[in-house]
Design an enzyme around this catalytic site. Structure first.
Site, mmCIF file in Angstrom:
data_model
loop_
_atom_site.group_PDB
_atom_site.id
_atom_site.type_symbol
_atom_site.label_atom_id
_atom_site.label_comp_id
_atom_site.label_asym_id
_atom_site.label_seq_id
_atom_site.Cartn_x
_atom_site.Cartn_y
_atom_site.Cartn_z
ATOM 1 N N LYS A 126 0.864 -1.187 0.000
ATOM 2 C CA LYS A 126 0.000 0.000 0.000
ATOM 3 C C LYS A 126 0.895 1.229 0.000
ATOM 4 O O LYS A 126 2.040 1.172 0.440
ATOM 5 C CB LYS A 126 -0.873 0.016 1.259
ATOM 6 N N ASP A 166 -7.131 4.417 -4.362
ATOM 7 C CA ASP A 166 -7.765 4.300 -3.045
ATOM 8 C C ASP A 166 -8.347 5.694 -2.787
ATOM 9 O O ASP A 166 -8.587 6.444 -3.756
ATOM 10 C CB ASP A 166 -6.740 3.887 -1.966
HETATM 11 P P1 NDP Z 1 -12.977 8.078 -2.648
HETATM 12 O O1 NDP Z 1 -11.889 9.053 -2.460
HETATM 13 O O2 NDP Z 1 -13.551 7.865 -3.992
HETATM 14 O O3 NDP Z 1 -14.188 8.394 -1.657
HETATM 15 C C1 NDP Z 1 -13.997 8.475 -0.280
HETATM 16 C C2 NDP Z 1 -15.312 8.863 0.371
HETATM 17 O O4 NDP Z 1 -15.185 8.725 1.782
HETATM 18 C C3 NDP Z 1 -15.699 10.292 0.117
HETATM 19 O O5 NDP Z 1 -17.089 10.407 0.142
HETATM 20 C C4 NDP Z 1 -15.077 10.999 1.318
HETATM 21 O O6 NDP Z 1 -15.715 12.228 1.635
HETATM 22 C C5 NDP Z 1 -15.284 10.004 2.409
HETATM 23 N N1 NDP Z 1 -14.198 10.146 3.395
HETATM 24 C C6 NDP Z 1 -12.878 9.960 3.189
HETATM 25 N N2 NDP Z 1 -12.163 10.211 4.293
HETATM 26 C C7 NDP Z 1 -13.044 10.563 5.207
HETATM 27 C C8 NDP Z 1 -12.927 10.940 6.552
HETATM 28 N N3 NDP Z 1 -11.725 11.016 7.169
HETATM 29 N N4 NDP Z 1 -14.074 11.223 7.218
HETATM 30 C C9 NDP Z 1 -15.280 11.146 6.603
HETATM 31 N N5 NDP Z 1 -15.447 10.792 5.313
HETATM 32 C C10 NDP Z 1 -14.352 10.512 4.634
HETATM 33 O O7 NDP Z 1 -12.377 6.698 -2.061
HETATM 34 P P2 NDP Z 1 -12.895 5.222 -2.304
HETATM 35 O O8 NDP Z 1 -14.358 5.188 -2.494
HETATM 36 O O9 NDP Z 1 -12.015 4.603 -3.316
HETATM 37 O O10 NDP Z 1 -12.505 4.518 -0.905
HETATM 38 C C11 NDP Z 1 -13.423 4.429 0.179
HETATM 39 C C12 NDP Z 1 -12.982 3.323 1.120
HETATM 40 O O11 NDP Z 1 -12.960 2.079 0.417
HETATM 41 C C13 NDP Z 1 -11.594 3.470 1.724
HETATM 42 O O12 NDP Z 1 -11.589 2.921 3.025
HETATM 43 C C14 NDP Z 1 -10.745 2.608 0.821
HETATM 44 O O13 NDP Z 1 -9.554 2.173 1.474
HETATM 45 C C15 NDP Z 1 -11.683 1.461 0.566
HETATM 46 N N6 NDP Z 1 -11.420 0.631 -0.602
HETATM 47 C C16 NDP Z 1 -11.314 1.184 -1.845
HETATM 48 C C17 NDP Z 1 -11.114 0.379 -2.948
HETATM 49 C C18 NDP Z 1 -11.088 0.913 -4.334
HETATM 50 O O14 NDP Z 1 -11.038 0.107 -5.264
HETATM 51 N N7 NDP Z 1 -11.159 2.222 -4.551
HETATM 52 C C19 NDP Z 1 -10.928 -1.073 -2.793
HETATM 53 C C20 NDP Z 1 -11.149 -1.556 -1.445
HETATM 54 C C21 NDP Z 1 -11.359 -0.719 -0.406
HETATM 55 P P3 NDP Z 1 -15.064 13.623 1.123
HETATM 56 O O15 NDP Z 1 -15.327 13.658 -0.340
HETATM 57 O O16 NDP Z 1 -15.808 14.647 1.895
HETATM 58 O O17 NDP Z 1 -13.615 13.541 1.474
HETATM 59 O O1 2IT Z 2 -7.993 -1.440 -0.554
HETATM 60 C C1 2IT Z 2 -7.964 -1.926 -1.704
HETATM 61 O O2 2IT Z 2 -8.112 -3.138 -1.889
HETATM 62 C C2 2IT Z 2 -7.772 -1.027 -2.840
HETATM 63 N N1 2IT Z 2 -7.681 0.182 -2.641
HETATM 64 C C3 2IT Z 2 -7.643 -1.580 -4.233
HETATM 65 C C4 2IT Z 2 -6.248 -2.074 -4.477
HETATM 66 C C5 2IT Z 2 -5.952 -2.498 -5.897
HETATM 67 O O3 2IT Z 2 -4.778 -2.823 -6.114
HETATM 68 O O4 2IT Z 2 -6.824 -2.522 -6.761
#
Ligand code: NDP
Ligand code: 2IT
Length: 445
Positions: A126, A166
């Site tokens: 990561k 992420d």
């Molecule tokens: P994005 O940046 O697309 O969206 C994040 C969302 O979460 C936004 O709505 C943001 O609000 C909110 N957010 C982020 N930080 C905070 C915080 N400290 N407090 C409150 N709200 C918060 O990210 P993703 O959708 O990609 O990721 C979301 C989660 O999913 C994370 O935990 C990530 O690790 C996990 N994840 C992502 C994957 C992927 O493929 N993208 C895969 C597996 C897990 P705002 O816009 O106001 O910041």
């Molecule tokens: O937390 C996760 O699994 C991710 N942000 C996606 C990682 C990836 O390599 O697609």
């Protein structure tokens, strides 16, 4: 916790001071692993746990760039290459002001087990930066990404380490990062990053995969109670990549998603969230949920507060770590909660998980429920390696098979270890045994 494991855990915490999220992730995994070590004393003799908790490599670097006003800005970049027993390091990059080594290590540690559960040949890693993309122009984001990659490129590669997105890193950022990698190395090495655009090596379904996968996993849990998403009242936290596609899939399966959030507040839309409008506001305009409420009638916007005040039968936390605490969990349980599928990484505190499990709520931990994103990244790597691209339908079918497989592996492992329905135990043991066996086979490295 098993006394032998507790002693190892205490040493890990002492060796890594001040990294609260990493401590939490390690503690949660160790709490599941006592029974495995009764059956496999060879894991203790080979110090598998001590080795697993020490990343193979940790890279921290300076990222200098200039903003639109010509001022010099300095951020810190990270890449933690945690474990390569099963394949090249694989995991996303997070750009958010809260990023520090403890966050990157918790995410990297979780990624090892998640990636093992997918059944794909990928190790765990990561990275990210404390850079805050919010309010930055495209040109600023590009200059930051170019500077970040100017150091990162020497550490990554399709056989070495394959970053992706992420929080704060989506298609735009992956594009700038890939462009700079290609320019520095003079190689069109598609497999070095995943989450690419569809015309330059990306995979269909990768943008949807994490949210879709979370819903597919949760649907499998619901099936064990003879029910489904049909007619469920769902609350989702976040409104980013994972949240948007979880909302879309849950509604496609017949649920009504009545609320979602961003870091400023949440909306309640009893008619069911309009995904088209949400995407327009969040993905195209890069706006806020408040703007969604302003554009759609009958929607309440609540500034601050917590979206977990809204009653639901299914909760899908898709924002960030520790966003759902014990009090919120107890409130949700009182409101008639049936299931939780974690789209985010470690969104529920340990207290919240205990509340859900004691109440008999179906609980799918992130390392199992959100593995569809990284699994589809591995499918993107397969397509890149064979210079092929698959249809949406074929790719979604593969994703579905993988998520059903992960659910089965977690459930059958929980059964095998005498705690049916405990997906936390099933995910931790299922992921761990696979990695531990590979580490044993590969000798003391
Ligand atoms: P994005 O940046 O697309 O969206 C994040 C969302 O979460 C936004 O709505 C943001 O609000 C909110 N957010 C982020 N930080 C905070 C915080 N400290 N407090 C409150 N709200 C918060 O990210 P993703 O959708 O990609 O990721 C979301 C989660 O999913 C994370 O935990 C990530 O690790 C996990 N994840 C992502 C994957 C992927 O493929 N993208 C895969 C597996 C897990 P705002 O816009 O106001 O910041
Ligand atoms: O937390 C996760 O699994 C991710 N942000 C996606 C990682 C990836 O390599 O697609």
């Amino acid at each position: 916790m098993d006394a032998r494991l507790e002693a190892i855990r205490d040493t890990v915490l002492a060796r890594n001071p001040g990294e609260a999220e990493f401590h939490q992730a390690v503690t949660e995994v160790f709490e599941s692993l006592g029974p495995v070590h009764d059956r496999h004393p060879e894991f203790l003799e080979a110090a598998i746990l001590e080795r697993l908790c020490e990343p193979e490599r940790q890279i921290i670097f300076r990222v200098p760039w200039t903003d639109d006003a010509g001022r010099v800005q300095i951020n810190r970049g990270f890449r933690v290459e945690f474990n390569s027993a099963l394949g090249p390091y694989k995991g996303g990059l997070r750009f958010h002001p809260s990023v520090y080594l403890g966050i990157v290590k918790f995410l990297g540690f979780e990624q090892i087990f998640k990636n093992a559960l997918t059944g794909m040949p990928i190790g765990g890693g990561k990275g990210g930066s404390d850079f805050d993309p919010r309010g930055r122009s495209d040109a600023e984001v590009m200059r930051f990404c170019q500077s970040f990659m100017t150091e990162l490129y020497r550490h990554i590669g399709e056989y070495t380490d394959v970053p992706a997105g992420d929080i704060g890193v989506g298609g735009r950022e992956i594009g700038y990062l890939f462009g700079q990698y290609k320019r520095i190395t003079n190689r069109y090495e598609s497999g070095v990053l995943t989450g690419k655009g569809i015309s330059w090596g990306g995979s269909l379904v990768r943008p949807e995969a994490t949210g879709f996968g979370t819903v597919i996993f949760t649907q499998e849990m619901l099936k064990t109670r003879g029910t489904s998403f049909e007619g469920q009242r769902v609350v989702v936290s976040g409104s980013g990549n994972v949240a948007i596609h979880a909302i879309a899939k849950a509604q496609a399966l017949g649920a009504t998603v009545v609320a979602c959030s961003d870091s400023s507040g949440y909306i309640v839309d009893e008619a069911g969230i309009d995904v088209g409008l949400l995407r327009e506001v969040k993905e195209v305009e890069r706006g806020r949920l408040k703007d969604y409420a302003g554009r759609r009638g009958g929607v309440a916007y609540v500034g601050g507060g917590t979206v977990w005040d809204v009653d639901a039968t299914v909760a899908l936390p898709c924002a960030t770590q520790n966003e759902l605490d014990g009090d919120a969990a107890a409130r949700l349980v009182r409101g008639g909660l049936l299931a939780v599928g974690e789209g985010a990484n470690m969104p529920s505190t340990r207290e919240a998980v205990a509340v859900f499990q004691e109440a008999g709520v179906l609980f799918g931990p992130g390392k199992a429920a959100n593995a569809g994103g990284v699994a589809t990244s591995a499918l993107e790597m397969q397509q890149n390696a064979s210079r092929d691209s698959w249809s949406f339908e074929h790719t979604e079918e593969r994703l579905t098979e993988i998520m059903v497989g992960i659910h089965h592996r977690c459930a059958s492992t929980a059964d095998e270890y005498g705690d049916p329905g405990n997906y936390v135990l099933g995910a931790n043991i299922g992921g761990f045994v696979k990695v531990a066996d590979a580490m044993l086979a590969q000798g003391l490295i």
